[in-house]
Design an enzyme around this catalytic site. Structure first.
Site, short mmCIF file in Angstrom:
data_model
loop_
_atom_site.label_atom_id
_atom_site.label_comp_id
_atom_site.label_asym_id
_atom_site.label_seq_id
_atom_site.Cartn_x
_atom_site.Cartn_y
_atom_site.Cartn_z
N GLU A 130 0.85 -1.19 0.00
CA GLU A 130 0.00 0.00 0.00
C GLU A 130 0.89 1.24 0.00
O GLU A 130 1.82 1.34 0.80
CB GLU A 130 -0.91 0.03 1.23
N GLY A 157 3.21 2.32 10.58
CA GLY A 157 3.02 1.67 11.87
C GLY A 157 2.73 0.21 11.69
O GLY A 157 3.26 -0.64 12.41
N MET A 173 0.46 -2.73 8.66
CA MET A 173 -0.26 -2.88 7.40
C MET A 173 -1.20 -4.08 7.47
O MET A 173 -0.80 -5.16 7.88
CB MET A 173 0.76 -3.07 6.26
N GLU A 174 -2.44 -3.86 7.03
CA GLU A 174 -3.52 -4.83 7.24
C GLU A 174 -3.64 -5.88 6.16
O GLU A 174 -4.73 -6.41 5.91
CB GLU A 174 -4.86 -4.07 7.36
N GLU A 181 -5.44 -2.77 12.85
CA GLU A 181 -5.13 -3.59 11.67
C GLU A 181 -6.05 -4.80 11.58
O GLU A 181 -6.47 -5.18 10.49
CB GLU A 181 -3.67 -4.02 11.68
N HIS A 192 -9.45 -3.77 10.26
CA HIS A 192 -9.43 -3.57 8.81
C HIS A 192 -9.87 -4.83 8.07
O HIS A 192 -10.23 -4.75 6.88
CB HIS A 192 -8.01 -3.23 8.35
N GLU A 225 -9.76 4.06 6.27
CA GLU A 225 -8.94 4.50 7.38
C GLU A 225 -9.74 5.29 8.42
O GLU A 225 -9.59 5.07 9.62
CB GLU A 225 -7.75 5.32 6.87
#
Length: 910
Positions: free
Chosen positions: A127, A267, A269-270, A304, A307, A326
């Site tokens: 992403e 921080g 990532m999902e 996360e 998500h 988000e």
């Protein structure tokens, strides 16, 4: 249209067109090698019947193309501006297969986007547009495909092979190699693809969901870090249980994995089923993590995981809709954290902390050159739009929706109405890439007759208009009639590209208090009787009046408690005098407004000192304010963490947003004066606070224990600051002893911070002891660097210290965490030290931005924003900052990421 010819082309939201081709299936095989990774990509594509036939254009960056086959045979293609273009493709609706073979060099990928190597382990970050660094692809969020991934590597070097979905096959290969095959049953966009390969150890937990299905949870870390993963695992299990209990959203995979790495731009990532995290948000132990670290791990792990539905099962149609996932997920993780806090006071503290971030940072973004709507209309580099506006303000927009679908009688908080809307949203759009409008429509359709449904089009201006609305509240009281008239006016200042704004739909939660602090029953004109003591008004016009009746017998006008729980992201102006604020501070049932009253009492006097001529006086706060704050500190029923928040003076960043001419050193001097005054005037009270709130037994990161430590930490900071004025060595000595004997990192961090923030000489040996004790723990070393870079610059030598630390053996510029801990802390969190009269701070900023931009533009762009708001600065800072920006803008070879930031900052002068 370009920012500078050939470097950064602006993408416009209104230019969106659906993809000409769709990808149904991806079979991806990767032979992993640090120098030359081979990627075989077999895709099943078909023409999109809704789009006029056109060539297929696949995105690619830093790839070596070896082969392209169409349905197993050679075909014609061309490369055009970073895209692989194929024109003679099969006509008609039938699918066809495209095979693309490429190689890449993960070892040289310093951008940390796509496939890269970190300390001998392969990681990905896709992403927003990283997949194009792995293979040629339709690298956009509205192309969703099912992936089957085969990973091959040397088993000794890379024993763990992970990707999205479920492990369906694995085994040995010749030559000491092995393989693993992963199949993801859920279609996903390319930005959610992930793989990890390396030497890792795991913590595993088996769970049974509410539906009775078994799941395996795994956290992978480097050897030696496994003992720091228990809190992350507990947080993951709590998030899974919470989402299923509150919203009926279950875990939809056989396994869910988290992997931690220290080389990570973000921080976390999902990626579907395989979340990759910065170690900062996974690893936590009492010896290495503070209370704040534990809270951040819980929040980010939840974010996360959440998500998995709000972002993965339903994703964005295009990157302009980024807040669709988000903003919604930030709101959901904030709600999760508040529910985990359990008590009403702890929930209030969490809400105040979230609002502090919003007002000190996002409001500044709204007022600066990077101001943009929650749903932007254009961008030059999408990585620059992972902003507080998209995330934090986006969450506030979702929160307002929850408020506006509430039923005052049956569902005053709106939780049931919001849950209905979320359920409908997922039922309508599961497996789709959609827009912010689709989400808002589902919320309205699930709650017909609500304020959101009746004013939906006007409400969506929150997505379309940038800036922070201002709300002015004026009131009149007729004691004879018992009638209180509240007038609310709204306007929003111009922002880049948006000189005029239409009225917003603003929920204003309020109550009325009598002069003695009693909550008054609320009855609007036309209502037959009063109902409750709290109400939400909806301001949707430039000016509206609300008349409250039934207030006969009051000698003085009611005191309005407005914008309770910060019901809308606006700047509120009222006519409340100091007596009214002290009444709210002492009696308001709304914890947020109680805190806000204390902050306003200090803020108004700080602004007066800021605007006064001559040196800053030592007595900024008046005696009545000091006594009101003393009463808060001594209050027997208030939560200790709430007391700590209320007795913390408004930040320098927030002060800077309240004035038109910004003088950072004077702002610092005013805040230091207030802190020193509080420290000396309340000295005996701070001693009491420190001694009356011990935490006994083993370290626990629960809300009650953390709250007590919040207050003792502030008390120690204040007592050391008071000692700076008196010359008393007792409390600095106690702080130093606590550094030596600290039972956990919170105690060590607070004690060392108290020494640094009072400028005491004992800070130096304390820093040395901290380094010697924790020199092998990267996350503690990050704290060690950050503490020094963010310390007050009492003698003008801090910049030299930071420059020296750049050459420290433990400083690693190419590690994003380490760069942020030293350089980011100095440039973003220490304005008085950065904005030096001699311009040396700006020279330091310029050199570091250009140095980092050469290998990691994303990190450099974040750093570049440290002086984007140069215009309000007074001289000589204004001219020096502008020159530093101009120097960076003219540097040859500047990345589009940094170019967009500095160009927009300079354009604000026009």
């Amino acid at each position: 249209m370009t920012l500078r010819e050939g470097l950064a082309t602006v993408v416009l939201r209104h230019d969106y067109t659906a993809p000409a081709y769709l990808i149904d299936r991806v079979d991806l095989s990767l032979d992993l090698d640090p120098v030359k990774t081979r990627v075989l990509n077999r895709m099943q594509l078909r023409r999109n019947p809704a789009v006029t036939p056109q060539p297929l254009r696949l995105d690619g960056t830093d790839l070596n193309l070896a082969r392209v086959l169409l349905n197993g045979a050679g075909c014609s293609f061309r490369l055009d501006a970073g895209q692989l273009v194929l024109e003679n493709l099969p006509a008609g609706p039938d699918p066809f297969e495209l095979e693309i073979f490429t190689t890449c060099c993960p070892e040289k990928n310093t951008h940390l986007m796509g496939l890269y190597l970190s300390q001998g382990t392969f990681f990905t970050q896709c992403e927003a547009e990283g997949f194009r660094r792995i293979s040629y692809f339709l690298d956009r969020p509205d192309v969703m495909a099912r992936y089957r991934v085969t990973l091959r590597a040397h088993q000794a070097a890379y024993p763990v092979l992970l990707s999205n979905g479920n492990l369906v096959e694995h085994g040995a290969l010749e030559g000491g190699r092995h393989y693993a095959v992963w199949d993801d049953p859920h279609p996903k966009p390319s930005y959610l693809f992930a793989l990890v390969a390396g030497k890792l150890v795991q913590r595993e937990q088996k769970i049974i969901s509410r539906s009775g299905k078994p799941h395996t949870l795994q956290i992978y870390v480097r050897a030696g870090d496994l003992d720091k993963t228990e809190h992350a695992m507990q947080s993951l299990m709590a998030a899974i249980a919470w989402d299923e209990a509150r919203f009926g959203l279950p875990l939809d995979l056989e396994r869910f994995m988290i992997v931690a790495t220290s080389d990570f731009n973000m921080g976390a990532m999902e990626n579907k089923g395989l979340n990759i995290f910065n170690t900062k948000y996974v690893l936590a132990s009492p010896a290495s993590a503070t209370d704040a670290d534990y809270a951040h791990v819980e929040s980010v792990v939840a974010h996360e995981y959440l998500h998995n539905w709000s972002g993965n099962r339903v994703t964005c149609r295009d990157w302009f809709q980024l807040s669709l996932k988000e903003g919604l997920t930030v709101f959901r993780d904030q709600e999760f954290s508040q529910d985990m806090a359990a008590s009403a006071s702890a929930r209030a503290v969490k809400r105040i902390e979230d609002v502090r971030v919003l007002r000190s940072s996002q409001f500044a973004e709204d007022a600066g050159p990077m101001a943009h709507p929650v749903r932007p209309d254009q961008y030059a580099e999408i990585n620059n739009f992972y902003t507080l506006t998209v995330y934090e303000k986006g969450a506030e927009v979702v929160r307002m929706m929850q408020t506006l679908v509430s039923d005052a009688a049956l569902d005053p908080l709106g939780r049931a109405g919001f849950a209905r809307g979320l359920k409908l949203y997922f039922e309508r759009h599961d497996g789709q890439a959609v827009t912010c409008d689709d989400f808002a429509q589902a919320m309205a359709d699930a709650n017909p007759g609500s304020a959101l449904a009746t004013q939906l089009e006007a409400f969506k201006r929150w997505y379309a208009q940038a800036g922070t609305p201002r709300v002015q509240a004026n009131a009149q009281f007729d004691p004879a009639l018992g009638q209180y008239t509240l007038e609310l006016r709204q306007h929003c200042p111009a922002t880049p590209g948006q000189p005029h704004k239409e009225p917003f739909v603003i929920p204003v939660a309020l109550g009325l208090l009598a002069a003695d602090g009693r909550a008054l029953p609320l009855q609007l004109e036309g209502e037959s009787q009063a109902t409750g003591t709290s109400r939400t008004l909806v301001l949707s016009a430039p000016v509206q009046r609300f008349v409250f009746t039934g207030l006969v017998g009051l000698e003085h006008a009611p005191i309005p408690s407005l914008l309770r729980s910060f019901s809308a992201p606006v700047i509120l102006h009222t006519e409340l005098d100091a007596d009214a604020l002290r009444t709210l501070l002492a009696h308001d049932s709304d914890a947020f407004n109680r805190w806000e009253a204390g902050q306003l009492l200090m803020l108004r006097q700080m602004l007066a000192a800021l605007h006064a001529s001559g040196p800053v006086r030592p007595d900024v706060l008046d005696a009545a304010t000091l006594e009101a704050l003393r009463a808060v500190l001594r209050h027997p029923e208030l939560d200790p963490a709430f007391k700590a928040l209320l007795l913390t003076a408004p930040s320098e960043a927030y002060l800077a947003e309240q004035v038109q001419q910004v003088d950072p050193p004077r702002i610092h001097a005013v805040r230091l004066s207030v802190r020193s005054q509080l420290a000396q005037a309340l000295h005996a009270d701070w001693v009491w606070a420190f001694e009356a709130h011990p935490t006994e037994g083993a370290y626990r990161p629960d809300a009650v224990s953390s709250a007590r430590r919040d207050l003792t930490g502030l008390a120690l900071n204040m007592l050391c600051l008071a000692a700076r004025a008196s010359g008393d060595a007792v409390w600095p000595g106690k702080a130093y002893q606590r550094c030596k004997d600290a039972a956990h990192m919170t105690e060590l961090h607070q004690s060392l911070q108290a020494l640094l923030h009072s400028g005491h000489a004992l800070a130096e040996p304390a820093l040395e002891r901290m380094h010697q004790r924790h020199r092998h723990d990267d996350l503690v070393l990050d704290k060690w660097f950050a503490l020094q870079a963010s310390a007050p610059d009492f003698d003008g030598t801090l910049l030299a210290r930071v420059q020296a630390l750049l050459h420290h053996p433990d400083f690693k510029l190419r590690n994003p965490n380490r760069a942020r801990s030293l350089i980011g802390s100095f440039c973003h969190a220490n304005p008085a030290a950065l904005h030096r009269p001699d311009g040396a701070g700006y020279a330091f900023w310029r050199a570091r931005v250009l140095e980092i931009d050469a290998f990691n533009p994303q990190v450099a762009a974040r750093l570049a924003r440290a002086i984007e708001r140069w215009q309000p600065l007074v001289e000589p800072y204004r001219s020096a900052a502008r020159k530093a920006l101009s120097d960076v803008a003219q540097h040859p070879g500047l990345s589009p990421d940094v170019l967009e930031i500095v160009t927009r900052a300079l354009a604000a002068e026009a």
